[in-house]
Design a protein around this motif. Structure first.
Motif, PDB file in Angstrom:
ATOM      1  N   UNK A 319      46.964  42.631  35.962  1.00 12.17           N
ATOM      2  CA  UNK A 319      46.348  41.680  36.889  1.00 12.17           C
ATOM      3  C   UNK A 319      47.215  40.487  37.199  1.00 12.17           C
ATOM      4  N   UNK A 320      48.524  40.639  37.078  1.00  7.00           N
ATOM      5  CA  UNK A 320      49.421  39.502  37.296  1.00  7.00           C
ATOM      6  C   UNK A 320      49.459  39.066  38.753  1.00  7.00           C
ATOM      7  N   UNK A 321      49.407  40.024  39.677  1.00  4.04           N
ATOM      8  CA  UNK A 321      49.537  39.712  41.099  1.00  4.04           C
ATOM      9  C   UNK A 321      48.326  40.216  41.880  1.00  4.04           C
ATOM     10  N   UNK A 322      48.096  39.598  43.051  1.00  4.10           N
ATOM     11  CA  UNK A 322      47.053  40.066  43.960  1.00  4.10           C
ATOM     12  C   UNK A 322      47.522  41.346  44.644  1.00  4.10           C
ATOM     13  N   UNK A 323      46.590  42.238  45.047  1.00  7.68           N
ATOM     14  CA  UNK A 323      45.143  42.060  45.027  1.00  7.68           C
ATOM     15  C   UNK A 323      44.486  42.405  43.697  1.00  7.68           C
ATOM     16  N   UNK A 324      45.248  42.983  42.755  1.00 11.64           N
ATOM     17  CA  UNK A 324      44.652  43.398  41.481  1.00 11.64           C
ATOM     18  C   UNK A 324      44.029  42.216  40.743  1.00 11.64           C
ATOM     19  N   UNK A 325      44.711  41.061  40.753  1.00  8.09           N
ATOM     20  CA  UNK A 325      44.183  39.896  40.054  1.00  8.09           C
ATOM     21  C   UNK A 325      42.887  39.426  40.695  1.00  8.09           C
ATOM     22  N   UNK A 326      42.836  39.393  42.025  1.00  4.41           N
ATOM     23  CA  UNK A 326      41.626  38.952  42.709  1.00  4.41           C
ATOM     24  C   UNK A 326      40.448  39.868  42.391  1.00  4.41           C
ATOM     25  N   UNK A 328      40.066  41.821  39.755  1.00  2.00           N
ATOM     26  CA  UNK A 328      39.706  41.649  38.349  1.00  2.00           C
ATOM     27  C   UNK A 328      38.910  40.366  38.148  1.00  2.00           C
ATOM     28  N   UNK A 329      39.361  39.294  38.760  1.00  2.00           N
ATOM     29  CA  UNK A 329      38.704  37.994  38.634  1.00  2.00           C
ATOM     30  C   UNK A 329      37.284  38.049  39.197  1.00  2.00           C
ATOM     31  N   UNK A 330      37.126  38.619  40.390  1.00  2.90           N
ATOM     32  CA  UNK A 330      35.809  38.674  41.027  1.00  2.90           C
ATOM     33  C   UNK A 330      34.825  39.502  40.194  1.00  2.90           C
ATOM     34  N   UNK A 331      35.302  40.617  39.674  1.00  2.00           N
ATOM     35  CA  UNK A 331      34.399  41.467  38.881  1.00  2.00           C
ATOM     36  C   UNK A 331      34.007  40.780  37.578  1.00  2.00           C
ATOM     37  N   UNK A 332      34.966  40.150  36.925  1.00  2.00           N
ATOM     38  CA  UNK A 332      34.669  39.475  35.667  1.00  2.00           C
ATOM     39  C   UNK A 332      33.735  38.290  35.886  1.00  2.00           C
ATOM     40  N   UNK A 333      33.935  37.532  36.978  1.00  2.78           N
ATOM     41  CA  UNK A 333      33.058  36.398  37.269  1.00  2.78           C
ATOM     42  C   UNK A 333      31.624  36.861  37.486  1.00  2.78           C
ATOM     43  N   UNK A 334      31.458  38.021  38.146  1.00  3.52           N
ATOM     44  CA  UNK A 334      30.121  38.550  38.397  1.00  3.52           C
ATOM     45  C   UNK A 334      29.453  39.016  37.106  1.00  3.52           C
TER      46      UNK A 334
END
Length: 466
Positions: A319-326, A328-334
Motif C-alpha cells: 500500500x505504499x503508492x496509490x491507488x492501492x494505498x487509497x 486500503x485506507x478507505x476500506x480500513x476507515x470503513x
C-alpha cells in the motif's frame, strides 16, 4: 515589516535538515531540505563532522534566500530560529574549537558508563532529571568522551542549535527545553545538577548561561556569505516536539500533541512539576519530564515507533503508492474500529527490536493487517495517555500532526483516544513554529506571540460520539 522581510525556521531532524522562509503572516515563501549526513560507524554508532554540519546550514540559508529573492525580488531576513532534535551537541575546547564529532542521540556509546554508574547517581537520576536510565541522555555520551581521553574540564558544551547560533554570530547559551534532555538538569530547580557535573569533573562553567526557549541570542554576523541574513536576530526555538506542540496550539493544560512522524511522540503539558514519586515512575516507564518551550510549563513526553511500524506494514501489504494505498485506507476507515482476531501486529514500543505480524487463518488480507497495525499503535497510545493522566495530567483534546493524518483510517483510529480530536492544519508545525518563535525574538508582538494561548490550527474537529 514589508512583504520582502522574512522570518526563517529550521528543523534540525534526525533524517533531514529543513528550512522555511515565511512572510509577516506566517505564509510560506521558500523552503529547502538536505539529508542529515551522519557517518555510520557500525554497531549503531553514528556521528557528524561539526564543520561539515555548519556548511550544510550555510548552504541551506543560501538556497532559501535565493529562492525567496527569485519570488519576491529584494528580501531581508528579520530572524532565524532553530527547532532541533535533542541530546546531540558539540564540546568546544578552550580555543572554541570542536573537540570531537557530534555523536547522534541514538548512538549507544555510554552504555559501559551507564552500567558502572555510581549507586547514588543511579538512585537519584530519574527523579532528578525526569529521564530514564538509557544511553540517550547527553550525560552518558560525555562520560564516554571523558573515559576516552577527551578533556572536559575547561571546555564548554553546546547543543546542536546552540552551536549553530554561536557560529552565525550569537552568544553561547543553553536552551532550557534542550537542557532538559541532557541528564545534566535538576528539573526541580531548572538548573544544573551538581552531582552530574561532579561525575564529569567539570565546573558550572561547563554549561553556558541557561536561557528561555525563543530568547534572542544576538544577530547574524556582518560577514556572513548570505547577504540577506546579515543582521538577522538569532534564537533557539527549542526541542522540536515541544516547538511543534506550541505551533499546533497544544501547549496548554488539557491538550496533548500526537506528533505522528517516523518516531511518534505524545506530548502533554502541566502547569506544575509532577511530584518526585510521579517523576520517578514516569521515567521508569520510558516517559520524560522536562521544561517546555512555553515558559512555566512542564512537558511530559512519551515516544513510540508508530510511524515506523505503519510505514513497514504499508510496504508489506503493497500500500505504499496509490491507488492501492487509497483503496486500503478507505476500506480500513470503513471497518474501524474492528480489530481482526485472526491478525496480530506487535512492535510499536521504543524498545521493541522487531515488528511481528501473526496471521492465524492462513490468509493475508491487507486491510485486516492494516487494521491490526492501527489497533496496536492506538492501544499503545491509549496506554501512554492513561499513564500521563495517572500523574494528574489529563488530556481531553488531542491535536494530531504529521503526514499520517492524511489517511482517513489513521484519523478514525485517533478518534477513540480523547473526547475531542483536532487535526493540525500544518504538516510540519515544528519548522513553522521555529520561524514564529524567531519572529517573536525579533519583536513580534501580535496575538501570535503568546504561545500558551495560541489557537490550534485545526482543519477538523471530531467530538467523540456519546
Amino acid at each position: 515589516m514589508d512583504h520582502g522581510d522574512l522570518d526563517i525556521g529550521f528543523d534540525l531532524g534526525t533524517s533531514n535538515t529543513k528550512v522555511v522562509a515565511v512572510d509577516a503572516t506566517g505564509a510560506l515563501v521558500a523552503s529547502a531540505s538536505l539529508e542529515t549526513d551522519w557517518t555510520h560507524l557500525g554497531g549503531g554508532r553514528a556521528e557528524r563532522d561539526p564543520v561539515g554540519m555548519l556548511a550544510t546550514i550555510d548552504d541551506l540559508l543560501e538556497r532559501v534566500a535565493t529562492a525567496a529573492r527569485a519570488r519576491l525580488g529584494h528580501v531581508r531576513v528579520r530572524s532565524i530560529g532553530f527547532a532541533s532534535l535533542a541530546e546531540t551537541g558539540v564540546l568546544l575546547d578552550r580555543q572554541g574549537r570542536p573537540a570531537y564529532p557530534l555523536i547522534a542521540w541514538f548512538d549507544p556509546r555510554g552504555q559501559a558508563q551507564l552500567d558502572d554508574l555510581p549507586v547514588r547517581i543511579r538512585t537519584d537520576f530519574r527523579v532528578t532529571t525526569g529521564l530514564d536510565l538509557t544511553t540517550v541522555p547527553t550525560l552518558f555520551k560525555l562520560m564516554w568522551l571523558h573515559d576516552n581521553g577527551i578533556r572536559l574540564n575547561g571546555s564548554q558544551w553546546l547543543g546542536l542549535p546552540e552551536y549553530i547560533c554561536h557560529h552565525l554570530g550569537g552568544a553561547r547559551a543553553t536552551d532550557i527545553s534542550l537542557f532538559g534532555r541532557t541528564g545534566l538538569i535538576d528539573v526541580a530547580t531548572r538548573g544544573a545538577w551538581p552531582s552530574a557535573l561532579d561525575l564529569l569533573h567539570v565546573t558550572p562553567e561547563f554549561l553556558p548561561p541557561i536561557v528561555a526557549s525563543g530568547a534572542p541570542l544576538g544577530r547574524v554576523r556582518d560577514d556572513h556569505r548570505v547577504e540577506e541574513v546579515r543582521g538577522a536576530v538569532l534564537t533557539v526555538a527549542g526541542h522540536d516536539h515541544l516547538v511543534a506542540a506550541a505551533e499546533a496550539g497544544a501547549a496548554r493544560p488539557g491538550f496533548a500533541l500526537d506528533s505522528m512522524g517516523t518516531a511518534e511522540a505524545i506530548l502533554a503539558v502541566s502547569e506544575r512539576l509532577p511530584p518526585a514519586a510521579d517523576r520517578e515512575r514516569l521515567a521508569g516507564l520510558g516517559l520524560s519530564v522536562s521544561p517546555h518551550v512555553v515558559d512555566g510549563l512542564t512537558s511530559v513526553l512519551a515516544g513510540l515507533k508508530g510511524g515506523f511500524l505503519l510505514a513497514r506494514i504499508l510496504r508489506m501489504v503493497g500500500g505504499t503508492n496509490d491507488p492501492a494505498r487509497h483503496e486500503l485506507d478507505a476500506r480500513a476507515a470503513a471497518l474501524w474500529p474492528q480489530h481482526p482476531a485472526a491478525v496480530t501486529v506487535r512492535g510499536v514500543g521504543m524498545n521493541d527490536q522487531a515488528i511481528t505480524v501473526t496471521v492465524d487463518d492462513g490468509e493475508l488480507d491487507p486491510a485486516l493487517v492494516w487494521l491490526a497495525a492501527l489497533g496496536h499503535v492506538t492501544d499503545r497510545a491509549r496506554e501512554l495517555l492513561a499513564i500521563i493522566e495517572s500523574a494528574g495530567i489529563p488530556a481531553t483534546t488531542l491535536v494530531v500532526a504529521g503526514g499520517w493524518t492524511h489517511l482517513a483510517s489513521v484519523r478514525a483510529s485517533r478518534r477513540s483516544l480523547v473526547p475531542d480530536l483536532a487535526i493540525c492544519a500544518c504538516d510540519q508545525p515544528g519548522i513553522f513554529g521555529a520561524a514564529r518563535l524567531a519572529a517573536r525574538a525579533a519583536g513580534l508582538n501580535d496575538d501570535r506571540a503568546d504561545l500558551s494561548t495560541y489557537p490550534a490550527p485545526a482543519i477538523d474537529v471530531f467530538p467523540l460520539a456519546p
